[in-house]
Design a protein around this motif. Structure first.
Motif, PDB file in Angstrom:
ATOM      1  N   SER A   1      -1.295  -2.601   2.298  1.00 31.37           N
ATOM      2  CA  SER A   1      -2.092  -1.530   1.858  1.00 31.37           C
ATOM      3  C   SER A   1      -1.737  -1.529   0.254  1.00 31.37           C
ATOM      4  N   ARG A   2      -0.868  -2.056  -0.284  1.00 37.57           N
ATOM      5  CA  ARG A   2      -0.507  -1.650  -1.665  1.00 37.57           C
ATOM      6  C   ARG A   2      -1.121  -2.921  -2.310  1.00 37.57           C
ATOM      7  N   ILE A   3      -1.529  -4.105  -1.582  1.00 37.79           N
ATOM      8  CA  ILE A   3      -2.088  -5.079  -2.350  1.00 37.79           C
ATOM      9  C   ILE A   3      -3.510  -4.521  -2.333  1.00 37.79           C
ATOM     10  N   ARG A   4      -4.150  -4.100  -1.362  1.00 36.43           N
ATOM     11  CA  ARG A   4      -5.492  -3.707  -1.230  1.00 36.43           C
ATOM     12  C   ARG A   4      -5.934  -2.509  -2.315  1.00 36.43           C
ATOM     13  N   LEU A   5      -4.863  -1.617  -2.283  1.00 32.65           N
ATOM     14  CA  LEU A   5      -4.963  -0.329  -3.340  1.00 32.65           C
ATOM     15  C   LEU A   5      -5.206  -1.037  -4.601  1.00 32.65           C
ATOM     16  N   GLN A   6      -4.103  -2.172  -5.130  1.00 32.77           N
ATOM     17  CA  GLN A   6      -4.060  -2.480  -6.524  1.00 32.77           C
ATOM     18  C   GLN A   6      -5.341  -3.163  -6.795  1.00 32.77           C
ATOM     19  N   ARG A   7      -5.806  -3.920  -5.743  1.00 32.00           N
ATOM     20  CA  ARG A   7      -6.954  -4.888  -5.841  1.00 32.00           C
ATOM     21  C   ARG A   7      -8.259  -4.023  -6.142  1.00 32.00           C
TER      22      ARG A   7
ATOM     23  N   GLY B   1       3.336   8.723   5.504  1.00 30.55           N
ATOM     24  CA  GLY B   1       3.381   7.567   4.740  1.00 30.55           C
ATOM     25  C   GLY B   1       1.650   7.033   5.344  1.00 30.55           C
ATOM     26  N   SER B   2       1.630   6.597   6.794  1.00 31.90           N
ATOM     27  CA  SER B   2       0.537   5.893   7.011  1.00 31.90           C
ATOM     28  C   SER B   2      -0.823   6.731   6.652  1.00 31.90           C
ATOM     29  N   GLU B   3      -1.061   8.039   6.828  1.00 32.26           N
ATOM     30  CA  GLU B   3      -1.949   8.943   6.588  1.00 32.26           C
ATOM     31  C   GLU B   3      -2.332   8.867   5.130  1.00 32.26           C
ATOM     32  N   PHE B   4      -1.315   9.000   4.320  1.00 36.18           N
ATOM     33  CA  PHE B   4      -1.512   8.883   2.715  1.00 36.18           C
ATOM     34  C   PHE B   4      -1.972   7.789   2.171  1.00 36.18           C
TER      35      PHE B   4
ATOM     36  N   ASN C   1      -6.401   3.939   0.317  1.00 35.14           N
ATOM     37  CA  ASN C   1      -7.087   2.843   0.526  1.00 35.14           C
ATOM     38  C   ASN C   1      -8.494   3.154   0.854  1.00 35.14           C
ATOM     39  N   SER C   2      -9.055   4.411   1.157  1.00 37.08           N
ATOM     40  CA  SER C   2     -10.339   4.841   1.434  1.00 37.08           C
ATOM     41  C   SER C   2     -11.182   4.839   0.148  1.00 37.08           C
ATOM     42  N   GLU C   3     -12.314   4.814   0.153  1.00 39.84           N
ATOM     43  CA  GLU C   3     -13.160   4.656  -1.106  1.00 39.84           C
ATOM     44  C   GLU C   3     -13.199   5.827  -1.934  1.00 39.84           C
ATOM     45  N   GLU C   4     -13.027   6.913  -0.896  1.00 40.59           N
ATOM     46  CA  GLU C   4     -12.796   8.287  -1.751  1.00 40.59           C
ATOM     47  C   GLU C   4     -11.439   8.224  -2.456  1.00 40.59           C
TER      48      GLU C   4
END
Length: 148
Positions: free
Chosen positions: A28-34, A104-107, A112-115
């Motif tokens: 999820s951190r990879i996706r967030l930064q990407r 953690g998972s909710e956050f 990671n959502s578009e919003e």
């Protein structure tokens, strides 16, 4: 060699692979930064010499990222490798219940959502600390209003 009847083989269901929470966090951190850096899965994959499908598996946590590959991802995304393991989301740093961070998972799902990505990207463009504080105050007021 054991011989099984067709019925016995059909009754056996493959056990689903259990995802490890650390693999999910790293992905999820990879996706967030990407997404914050507006880098496509294909572009990241090309930089690593792998397929975009492999990036998808990393981001979902279904495939574990090796340390050398994680360092290469960190270099491309411009973050230290330790970023992917920082778990401040569950750290007991909040001083009051209103400052508590969601689970953690909710956050991470929101981030990671578009919003979430758009909110963070746009907020980071606000340079004036006073304006940033006013925005935070507005969000807190709206959040408190929602729970009243």
């Amino acid at each position: 060699m054991a011989v099984y009847s067709f019925e016995v083989l059909m009754l056996r269901k493959p056990q689903p692979k259990t995802l490890h929470p650390t693999d999910i966090l790293v992905g999820s951190r990879i996706r967030l930064q990407r997404t914050l850096k507006k880098i496509s899965q294909t572009r990241l994959a090309d930089g690593l010499g792998i397929t975009f499908q492999q990036i998808q598996k990393y981001e979902k946590g279904t495939n574990r990222v090796s340390p050398s590959r994680l360092q290469a991802i960190a270099d491309i995304l411009g973050v230290p490798a330790s970023y992917f393991f920082e778990d401040e989301l569950n750290a007991p740093s909040a001083t009051t219940p209103s400052q508590a961070i969601p689970s953690g998972s909710e956050f991470l799902q929101f981030l990671n959502s578009e919003e979430g990505v758009n909110l963070n990207r746009d907020f980071s463009k606000v340079r004036d600390p006073k304006v940033r504080q006013k925005i935070l105050s507005l969000i807190k007021a709206l959040a408190n209003e929602a729970f009243e």
